[in-house]
Design an enzyme around this catalytic site. Structure first.
Site, PDB file in Angstrom:
ATOM      1  N   ASP B  98       0.847  -1.187   0.000  1.00  0.00           N
ATOM      2  CA  ASP B  98       0.000   0.000   0.000  1.00  0.00           C
ATOM      3  C   ASP B  98       0.886   1.242   0.000  1.00  0.00           C
ATOM      4  OD1 ASP B  98      -2.117   1.692   0.055  1.00  0.00           O
ATOM      5  OD2 ASP B  98      -2.844   1.136   2.050  1.00  0.00           O
ATOM      6  N   THR B 106      -5.567  -8.198   9.163  1.00  0.00           N
ATOM      7  CA  THR B 106      -5.929  -9.463   9.818  1.00  0.00           C
ATOM      8  C   THR B 106      -7.222  -9.999   9.207  1.00  0.00           C
ATOM      9  OG1 THR B 106      -7.374  -8.481  11.508  1.00  0.00           O
ATOM     10  CG2 THR B 106      -5.002  -8.625  12.016  1.00  0.00           C
ATOM     11  N   ASN B 173     -11.186  -1.824  12.153  1.00  0.00           N
ATOM     12  CA  ASN B 173     -12.460  -1.967  11.439  1.00  0.00           C
ATOM     13  C   ASN B 173     -13.460  -2.684  12.338  1.00  0.00           C
ATOM     14  OD1 ASN B 173     -11.720  -1.083   8.585  1.00  0.00           O
ATOM     15  ND2 ASN B 173     -10.104  -2.523   9.102  1.00  0.00           N
TER      16      ASN B 173
END
Lengths: 61, 515
Positions: B98, B106, B173
């Site tokens: 990235d 994960t 997240n």
């Protein structure tokens, strides 16, 4: 390597050594020997002092 | 705590003899050195990072001006797909390049124990890639005439800054029920995110931007890089609440909260507490809880708490007629206690995991009140500050000595043979959440109670059939037949039963039948 479905280890999250079951008070002194960090100081002395000067990154998210 | 969550970490990369303009190529080479089973490519067609959860789509995302300067002079060496080098691993994780950082996401986890193991597995995976890249895994040592190891050094850092003004992220997240209005998430989470750095910050020597002018040691690596309250950008104009609208699941039922304001934690305990407390606050909001506190100046408060040498960590709050709270200054510890109190009232006794979070949340706030340095076995900024102070005392130098930034960096070196965090762990000075065996197992095995199990199983058994992968879908071929494995609804109480049936699949087509 094979992916297995199995009963995952469902153990409780570990509580620190200074805490006993049912004790929800603040932290006390751990009932363990003080860690020996002398070797760690030696590791720190081996760090190249120019590491951060050379370390350049792109931005990320 | 029944919630899907995961962590994405963009790792810092140093390759001896290479410049910053080489890092996109070098990061790709590191990722492509992954030595175990993988599948790909990643299918980007269904991703749209310009969609905003507040109901609009921006024309463009902000880029970093310094990156733009680098790119203006860096030759383009490969296609986008070659550059990104996406790999989906047999443990359900994603590994890719990235923007010049090896990134490890994960697999989706549903408990803190698994999440910590998989986060730590990510460190080992990226380190294994770096070692494979320089041939350390397969070749004997090569030395030059002076006896020095002639292979280039590659160092991998799990941190968020280069100490020269460039920051890169560690994102959390969380799957959140769609019916919670996004405005309510902003209201409820902003004071929490601004203040949780008191136990979740990774610590940093000095400051890099005007926001941290005069800082000697900060709680957070990331705080000073945030300049706005809410927004969809992540590379520049970073917001406390990221409003990216990419659920990676059934959008009618779920939204994915993409949190970019946190630090990378080396401490297993800090990772567990950071994610565990955030998940409880989200559960409060899903229950319709009405937040009690509004900060007057959230961005300034984020900066102030990070760099405050007095460690009073006071922030200005607006008055609240409903709760009777007047406009005043409030300590970050007390503000966190409000969230703890509400969470305890709502969720105490719900599960062992919830009770662990509630107990440790209180413990760490009590510790910060009484003696922050008592938390050196579990809070990263405390461990780092105390370690550096010991070095200062030993060497007779001051906090403005430039070597401290190098030592700061080496705290985050993921190589256990040289990293300072791992030196502390080897000295028995860290509180562990998982064992080394748990971490080794997480490098190859997906969690068995989330949809990541199907993804990992597909990679392990049927990777040659895979045509493309996303978080919520796998496209494969079974002979001439196109097979779609839809994971967008494989969430909730039936997942373990679905996974048991998946484990009996004889062909990839069997996985498309899972409901």
């Amino acid at each position: 390597m094979e992916i297995r479905i199995e009963d995952r280890l469902r153990r409780p999250m570990p509580i620190g050594p200074e805490r006993k079951e049912g004790d929800s008070g603040g932290p006390g002194k751990p009932d363990v020997k003080k860690p020996d960090t002398r070797q760690l100081l030696e590791r720190m002395k081996r760090v190249d002092p120019n590491t951060a000067r050379r370390y350049r990154q792109r931005s990320g998210e | 705590m029944t919630r899907l969550f995961g962590l994405e970490t963009e790792y810092g990369l140093y390759v001896e003899g290479k410049e910053v303009g080489d890092l996109v190529h070098e990061a790709a080479q590191v990722v492509r050195s992954y030595p175990d089973k993988w599948a790909g490519p990643w299918d980007y067609r269904h991703e749209d990072p310009r969609r905003d959860a507040r109901g609009f789509r921006v024309d463009r995302l902000a880029t970093n001006p310094e990156d733009d300067k680098i790119d203006a002079h860096a030759p383009r060496r490969s296609t986008d797909a070659e550059t990104r080098s996406d790999r989906v691993l047999a443990n359900g994780a994603r590994l890719y390049n990235d923007h010049g950082h090896p990134e490890y996401s994960t697999p989706e986890c549903s408990n803190l124990f698994d999440l910590v193991a998989h986060d730590k597995a990510g460190e080992r995976v990226v380190l294994a890639c770096a070692r494979a890249r320089v041939g350390r895994a397969s070749q004997p040592d090569t030395t030059d005439e002076s006896g020095r190891d002639a292979r280039p050094t590659i160092s991998i850092y799990k941190n968020n800054t280069d100490h020269h003004g460039m920051s890169y992220g560690t994102h959390e997240n969380y799957l959140v029920r769609r019916e919670v209005p996004f405005e309510k998430l902003i209201e409820g989470l902003t004071p929490f995110f601004v203040t949780r750095q008191i136990f979740a910050g990774a610590g940093k020597v000095g400051g890099e931007t005007g926001a941290a002018k005069g800082a000697v040691f900060q709680l957070s690596q990331r705080a000073e890089f945030f300049t706005t309250e809410v927004g969809v950008d992540t590379l520049d104009r970073r917001p406390i609440i990221n409003s990216r609208e990419e659920p990676h699941a059934n959008a009618r039922k779920w939204r994915r909260l993409h949190v970019i304001v946190g630090d990378a934690n080396m401490s297993e305990y800090a990772t567990a507490l950071k994610v565990g407390t955030t998940s409880l606050v989200l559960s409060l909001l899903e229950q319709g809880w009405q937040p009690l506190i509004t900060l007057k100046h959230p961005v300034q408060a984020l900066h102030h708490i990070s760099k405050d040498p007095s460690r009073k960590w006071e922030v200005e709050v607006e008055s609240d007629r409903r709760s009777g709270i007047p406009a005043r200054h409030l300590n970050a510890i007390d503000l966190q206690r409000l969230y703890l109190s509400e969470s305890r009232a709502a969720f105490a006794g719900e599960s062992d995991s919830v009770d662990w979070v509630l107990t440790e949340w209180q413990s760490v706030l009590d510790g910060l009140d009484a003696d922050p340095w008592s938390l050196d076995d579990r809070v990263d900024w405390v461990a780092k500050e105390k370690l550096l102070q010991q070095y200062l005392d030993s060497e007779g130098i001051r906090w403005d000595d430039p070597i401290l930034q190098s030592l700061d960096l080496e705290y985050h070196n993921v190589d256990p043979e040289v990293g300072l965090y791992y030196g502390l762990e080897q000295a028995g000075a860290r509180r562990r959440i998982v064992t080394d065996d748990d971490i080794a197992r997480a490098m190859t095995q997906p969690p068995s109670d989330t949809r990541a199990f199907v993804r990992g199983l597909c990679v392990a058994r049927f990777r040659d059939t895979i045509q493309s992968v996303t978080w919520s879908r796998i496209i494969a071929k079974d002979g001439d037949k196109r097979v779609t494995i839809d994971l967008s609804n494989v969430i909730g109480a039936r997942v373990e039963e679905i996974n048991r049936r998946a484990s009996a699949a004889k062909s990839v087509s069997d996985l498309s039948e899972l409901r």
